[in-house]
Structure formats: C-alpha cells, structure tokens
Design a protein around this motif. Structure first.
Motif, short mmCIF file in Angstrom:
data_model
loop_
_atom_site.label_atom_id
_atom_site.label_comp_id
_atom_site.label_asym_id
_atom_site.label_seq_id
_atom_site.Cartn_x
_atom_site.Cartn_y
_atom_site.Cartn_z
N GLU A 66 -7.81 0.83 4.17
CA GLU A 66 -8.33 0.94 2.81
C GLU A 66 -8.65 2.38 2.44
O GLU A 66 -8.54 2.77 1.27
N ILE A 67 -9.01 3.19 3.43
CA ILE A 67 -9.30 4.61 3.17
C ILE A 67 -8.02 5.35 2.82
O ILE A 67 -8.00 6.25 1.97
N ILE A 68 -6.92 5.00 3.48
CA ILE A 68 -5.64 5.64 3.19
C ILE A 68 -5.20 5.33 1.76
O ILE A 68 -4.72 6.22 1.04
N THR A 69 -5.38 4.10 1.34
CA THR A 69 -5.04 3.73 -0.04
C THR A 69 -5.89 4.51 -1.03
O THR A 69 -5.39 5.03 -2.03
N LYS A 70 -7.19 4.62 -0.75
CA LYS A 70 -8.09 5.38 -1.61
C LYS A 70 -7.69 6.85 -1.66
O LYS A 70 -7.70 7.48 -2.72
N LEU A 71 -7.33 7.42 -0.50
CA LEU A 71 -6.90 8.82 -0.43
C LEU A 71 -5.66 9.05 -1.28
O LEU A 71 -5.58 10.02 -2.06
N THR A 76 -3.10 11.32 -6.13
CA THR A 76 -2.25 11.11 -7.31
C THR A 76 -3.01 11.43 -8.59
O THR A 76 -2.46 12.07 -9.51
N GLU A 77 -4.27 11.04 -8.65
CA GLU A 77 -5.08 11.28 -9.85
C GLU A 77 -5.36 12.77 -10.05
O GLU A 77 -5.30 13.28 -11.17
N LYS A 78 -5.66 13.48 -8.96
CA LYS A 78 -6.07 14.88 -9.07
C LYS A 78 -4.90 15.87 -9.09
O LYS A 78 -4.96 16.90 -9.76
N VAL A 119 2.03 6.09 9.88
CA VAL A 119 2.88 5.09 9.25
C VAL A 119 2.29 4.67 7.90
O VAL A 119 3.00 4.60 6.88
N ARG A 120 0.99 4.42 7.88
CA ARG A 120 0.35 3.95 6.65
C ARG A 120 0.31 5.04 5.59
O ARG A 120 0.51 4.77 4.39
N LEU A 121 0.05 6.29 6.00
CA LEU A 121 -0.01 7.37 5.02
C LEU A 121 1.38 7.64 4.45
O LEU A 121 1.53 7.88 3.24
#
Length: 264
Positions: A66-71, A76-78, A119-121
């Motif tokens: 969940e932290i990777i998704t948040k990162l 993307t936003e910034k 892999v997730r990142l």
C-alpha cells in the motif's frame, strides 16, 4: 566525430527516483544523477539529518504494497512522471550460518526487501513509462546473486538471483516499447551497511574488522584491484547507463567488482 555532449547537463529535464537514496550506494547515485541535471526524488524509511536539500525526499517503507501505491500516486501528482527509476533498496541483515538458521520469516523478509519491493514499484511506475515510450529502470542487485556464500548470504543471494532473472525478463518484455531495463551488480562497496556486516562477522569470529575484511575478500576469491569500491564508483556506472550515451544497452547485468567475479 565531434562530441558536443555536456555531461553536466545530459540528464537535464529528467525526473529520477532513487530508492534507498539516503545512504551508501543509493546516496552516491542520487548525488551523481543530480550533478548531471536530473530532478532527483529519494525514498527511505526515515529522513536523515544530512540529506541533500536539493533532493526531494519522500518517506516510504517499500516492503508494504500500500505504501508503494501511495508513493507512485504522490510522484504522479507532484512531478507528473518518472523517467529514471533506480531500484536500489535491498539489505542483507539476516542471520548467517546456513539453511538451519533461516526461518520462513527470514526467507520472506529477504524476498520482500530484495525482490518484491522492486517488482511492485516497477508495476506501479511502468505504465507511465510505456505510455511515454521512454524510460530507464536500473535494478541494483549484487554479485552475491551469482556467487552466494552459504554461511553469510544464503537468503540474500537467492533473492538477488531472482531479481537478476526478473530484470532480464522485464527487459525482454518492455524494451520494444522504449523502456530500457538494466541490472547493476556491485561487489564489495565501502558503505555503512558493509561496515556493520563486517563488524558483526568479526565479533562472532573474535577477530578484528581488518582481519575479517581480508578474510571476506579471500572468501570471494580475491579482488584483483585489492580494495573495496567507493560508492561513487558504482554510481558513475549507473549514471552512464541511464544517460543517452547508453541508449543501446538493455537486458544486461553489469558486475562492478574490481575484477573479483571468477568466470569469463
């Protein structure tokens, strides 16, 4: 042919993410990419006191999905996108002593930190790279993935070997779409983590750090250059590989080990 390339600006306009970018090899890579003109984002679990204020720090424990998704969403936003992804996270903090000392929890930790976090990142950030038909991903592995030491790096080496295979597979899949994927496998680097590793081994063996350093160099077959690498030397290779000068390189695994690896 005249070369008019300015190495100090060759990454100008590029946005780079360096995981584990606050110390050791990751810190050296972040500094090198910044010197080449890139906008650099660094992640780590905690913000150190001596972080380079020119870098954009985001606290993140990348062992958590969940932290990777948040990162990825925050980046993307910034920043809108990522052009260069340096998957540098990794650690060999598990007990030595071979198979009997490693529990299921140890094996899971080794895989989470040294394989699955990358892999997730990749999975989170690759879609934008593919959409823009450009990008470079570097997986920082280790020569331990090709030369395991059963008494000290069994789980770590297995995880890094898996990272090597995954990186090669990913390169085969996405290079045709403009995204290069490369593995860098450092040997012994003079970092805080290496010092802690050597100190632990020395204490267990009842010898000095200097003696343990020489023992380890001998155990891996000797280093023809006769010393460990400085993190900046590994960073210099990474800087080249993400630059336009390396535009035809993908799918390769570069060992940077002072001549240590014992095969052709």
């Amino acid at each position: 042919m005249e070369n008019n390339l300015d190495y100090n600006t060759e990454l100008q306009g590029k946005i780079a993410l360096v995981t584990g970018g606050t110390k050791g090899i990751g810190k050296a890579i972040a500094e090198s990419l910044s010197q080449a003109g890139a906008t650099v984002i660094i992640t780590a679990r905690n913000l150190p006191k001596d972080v380079n204020k020119a870098h954009n720090f985001i606290a993140a424990d990348l062992s958590q999905t969940e932290i990777i998704t948040k990162l990825a969403n925050e980046i993307t936003e910034k920043f809108g996108r990522i052009d260069i992804l340096i998957n540098n996270m990794g650690a060999n903090t598990l007990p030595g002593g071979g198979f009997s000392t490693l529990t299921d929890e140890h094996w899971d930790e080794a895989l989470q930190v040294n394989l699955l976090s990358s892999v997730r990142l990749d999975r989170a950030l690759l879609p934008n790279m593919l959409a823009q038909k450009a990008g470079v991903i570097i997986h920082v592995s280790s020569t331990s993935g090709m030369f395991p030491l059963w008494e000290a790096t069994m789980a770590y080496s297995a995880a890094k070997a898996a990272l090597n295979a995954y990186s090669k597979s990913l390169a085969s899949e996405v290079s045709q779409h403009g995204v290069r994927v490369i593995t860098v496998s450092p040997g012994l680097n003079k970092t805080e983590a290496m010092s802690a590793f050597l100190e632990d081994l020395a204490n267990k063996a009842g010898i000095t750090m200097e003696e343990m350093t020489q023992n380890l160099m001998a155990r891996v077959g000797g280093i023809p250059l006769g010393r460990m690498a400085e993190p900046e030397e590994t960073a210099a290779l990474v800087r080249f590989l993400v630059s336009p000068r390396a535009s035809y390189i993908t799918g390769a695994n570069y060992a940077i080990d002072g001549g240590n690896f014992p095969v052709v």
